[in-house]
Write a protein that holds these residues in place. Sequence first.
Motif, PDB file in Angstrom:
ATOM      1  N   ARG A  23      92.640 -62.206 -21.684  1.00 38.78           N
ATOM      2  CA  ARG A  23      91.929 -60.812 -21.849  1.00 38.78           C
ATOM      3  C   ARG A  23      92.011 -60.448 -23.364  1.00 38.78           C
ATOM      4  O   ARG A  23      91.376 -59.401 -23.811  1.00 38.78           O
ATOM      5  CB  ARG A  23      92.496 -59.694 -21.104  1.00 38.78           C
ATOM      6  N   ARG A  77      90.155 -56.870 -23.841  1.00 44.39           N
ATOM      7  CA  ARG A  77      88.709 -56.905 -23.202  1.00 44.39           C
ATOM      8  C   ARG A  77      88.913 -55.724 -22.119  1.00 44.39           C
ATOM      9  O   ARG A  77      89.647 -55.879 -21.285  1.00 44.39           O
ATOM     10  CB  ARG A  77      88.124 -57.911 -22.623  1.00 44.39           C
ATOM     11  N   ASP A  79      87.424 -53.188 -19.131  1.00 43.09           N
ATOM     12  CA  ASP A  79      86.272 -53.122 -17.880  1.00 43.09           C
ATOM     13  C   ASP A  79      85.494 -51.952 -18.747  1.00 43.09           C
ATOM     14  O   ASP A  79      85.880 -50.949 -18.914  1.00 43.09           O
ATOM     15  CB  ASP A  79      86.766 -52.870 -16.869  1.00 43.09           C
ATOM     16  N   ASP A  80      84.069 -52.398 -18.995  1.00 42.92           N
ATOM     17  CA  ASP A  80      82.842 -51.310 -19.272  1.00 42.92           C
ATOM     18  C   ASP A  80      83.439 -51.002 -20.798  1.00 42.92           C
ATOM     19  O   ASP A  80      82.750 -49.702 -21.051  1.00 42.92           O
ATOM     20  CB  ASP A  80      83.087 -50.173 -18.197  1.00 42.92           C
ATOM     21  N   GLY A  81      84.119 -51.578 -21.528  1.00 40.11           N
ATOM     22  CA  GLY A  81      84.604 -51.173 -22.858  1.00 40.11           C
ATOM     23  C   GLY A  81      83.433 -51.713 -23.793  1.00 40.11           C
ATOM     24  O   GLY A  81      82.937 -52.885 -23.962  1.00 40.11           O
ATOM     25  N   GLU A  82      82.967 -50.794 -24.465  1.00 41.99           N
ATOM     26  CA  GLU A  82      81.399 -51.115 -25.416  1.00 41.99           C
ATOM     27  C   GLU A  82      81.805 -51.931 -26.518  1.00 41.99           C
ATOM     28  O   GLU A  82      81.645 -53.091 -26.752  1.00 41.99           O
ATOM     29  CB  GLU A  82      80.961 -49.754 -25.975  1.00 41.99           C
ATOM     30  N   SER A  84      85.065 -53.050 -27.028  1.00 42.94           N
ATOM     31  CA  SER A  84      86.069 -54.456 -26.750  1.00 42.94           C
ATOM     32  C   SER A  84      85.002 -55.627 -26.130  1.00 42.94           C
ATOM     33  O   SER A  84      85.411 -56.704 -26.306  1.00 42.94           O
ATOM     34  CB  SER A  84      87.100 -54.110 -25.736  1.00 42.94           C
ATOM     35  N   GLY A  85      83.993 -55.181 -25.498  1.00 46.90           N
ATOM     36  CA  GLY A  85      83.274 -56.077 -24.911  1.00 46.90           C
ATOM     37  C   GLY A  85      82.408 -56.719 -26.093  1.00 46.90           C
ATOM     38  O   GLY A  85      82.128 -58.095 -25.961  1.00 46.90           O
ATOM     39  N   PHE A  86      81.746 -56.174 -27.002  1.00 44.19           N
ATOM     40  CA  PHE A  86      81.422 -56.808 -28.127  1.00 44.19           C
ATOM     41  C   PHE A  86      82.373 -57.991 -28.751  1.00 44.19           C
ATOM     42  O   PHE A  86      81.941 -59.056 -28.886  1.00 44.19           O
ATOM     43  CB  PHE A  86      81.152 -55.925 -29.271  1.00 44.19           C
ATOM     44  N   ALA A  88      84.767 -59.329 -27.216  1.00 41.20           N
ATOM     45  CA  ALA A  88      85.065 -60.423 -26.132  1.00 41.20           C
ATOM     46  C   ALA A  88      83.954 -61.550 -26.102  1.00 41.20           C
ATOM     47  O   ALA A  88      84.253 -62.619 -26.064  1.00 41.20           O
ATOM     48  CB  ALA A  88      85.436 -59.736 -24.949  1.00 41.20           C
ATOM     49  N   ASP A  89      82.607 -60.775 -26.177  1.00 45.64           N
ATOM     50  CA  ASP A  89      81.570 -61.656 -25.839  1.00 45.64           C
ATOM     51  C   ASP A  89      80.718 -62.169 -27.031  1.00 45.64           C
ATOM     52  O   ASP A  89      79.823 -63.087 -26.630  1.00 45.64           O
ATOM     53  CB  ASP A  89      80.728 -61.128 -24.549  1.00 45.64           C
TER      54      ASP A  89
END
Length: 239
Positions: A23, A77, A79-82, A84-86, A88-89
Motif C-alpha cells: 500500500r 494508498r 481508501d477513497d483518498g484523492e 493518495s489515489g493519484f 498510487a495509480d
Amino acid sequence: MIEPAALRWQDAVIAEIAILTPRVKSFRLRVGFAARFRPGQHVDVRLTAPDGYQAQRSYSIASAPDASGLIELMIERLDDGEVSGFFADIAEVGDTIELRGPIGGSFVWSAAEGGPVLLVGGGSGVVPLLAMLRHRAAAAPGVKALLLYSARTRQEVIARAELDARARDEPGFALHLALTREPGGRRIDRAAIDAALARIGAPAHVFVCGGNPFVGAVSNLLLDAGVAPALIRTERFGG
C-alpha cells in the motif's frame, strides 16, 4: 508582506518511484530545498484537475537533508483518498506536481540536539522518524536511538530492509517491532514501553507519530512509565 519561501507553491518533478509495501510507494522529488529542512518536517502537496478542482494533503519527508537535490515522500494508498489515489495509480516519473514546504518547527530533531532519542511510530507514522534516523546515521551516529514501530504485519513494515540493516550494523540503534496481526503479535503496551526504556535508558527526546488513537494511547503509556511530558513531541493524522 512577502510570503515566506516555504509557504509558496512550487513545482517539483518526480525523479524516482519505488514500491515499498502493498500500500505504500516511495516518490523522490526534485526540489530546491533538499539540503535545507529539518528531519521531521513535511510538505503540502496540491493537485489541480482540468476543471479547476483542487485537492491538498500533507506528507512527511522521509529523507535526510543532503546535497542530492531530492526529497523522498512515502505515500500510503488510502481508501477513497484523492491525492493518495493519484500517487498510487497515475503518477509517473517525469510528472510535475505542486508542493510547498518545508513546514513544521516543533516535531523536528537535528544532530545538535543529541540523545538518547526514543521514536515510536504507528503504520505510515514512521516516515518522519525515518528522516530522523537517516540524519542521525549521517551526522551523529554516536547518538543512541531506538525505534518502537507498530505495523499490522511484517510485509507492511515500511523500509523493513533498511531498518533491519540499521539494527544490525549501527551499534547505537535498536529496533523493536510490534506486529499486531502476526501470530502471537500484540499492540504496543506498557511492557513494550518498559522494554524500550530499559534498552535505551532515560531519553532526552521522545517522538510519537501515527493516527490519533495510536498517539493518544502511546503518550499515555509513556507518561505512566514516568517519561516527563515536556520530552514528548507528537504528530497526529486523522482516524
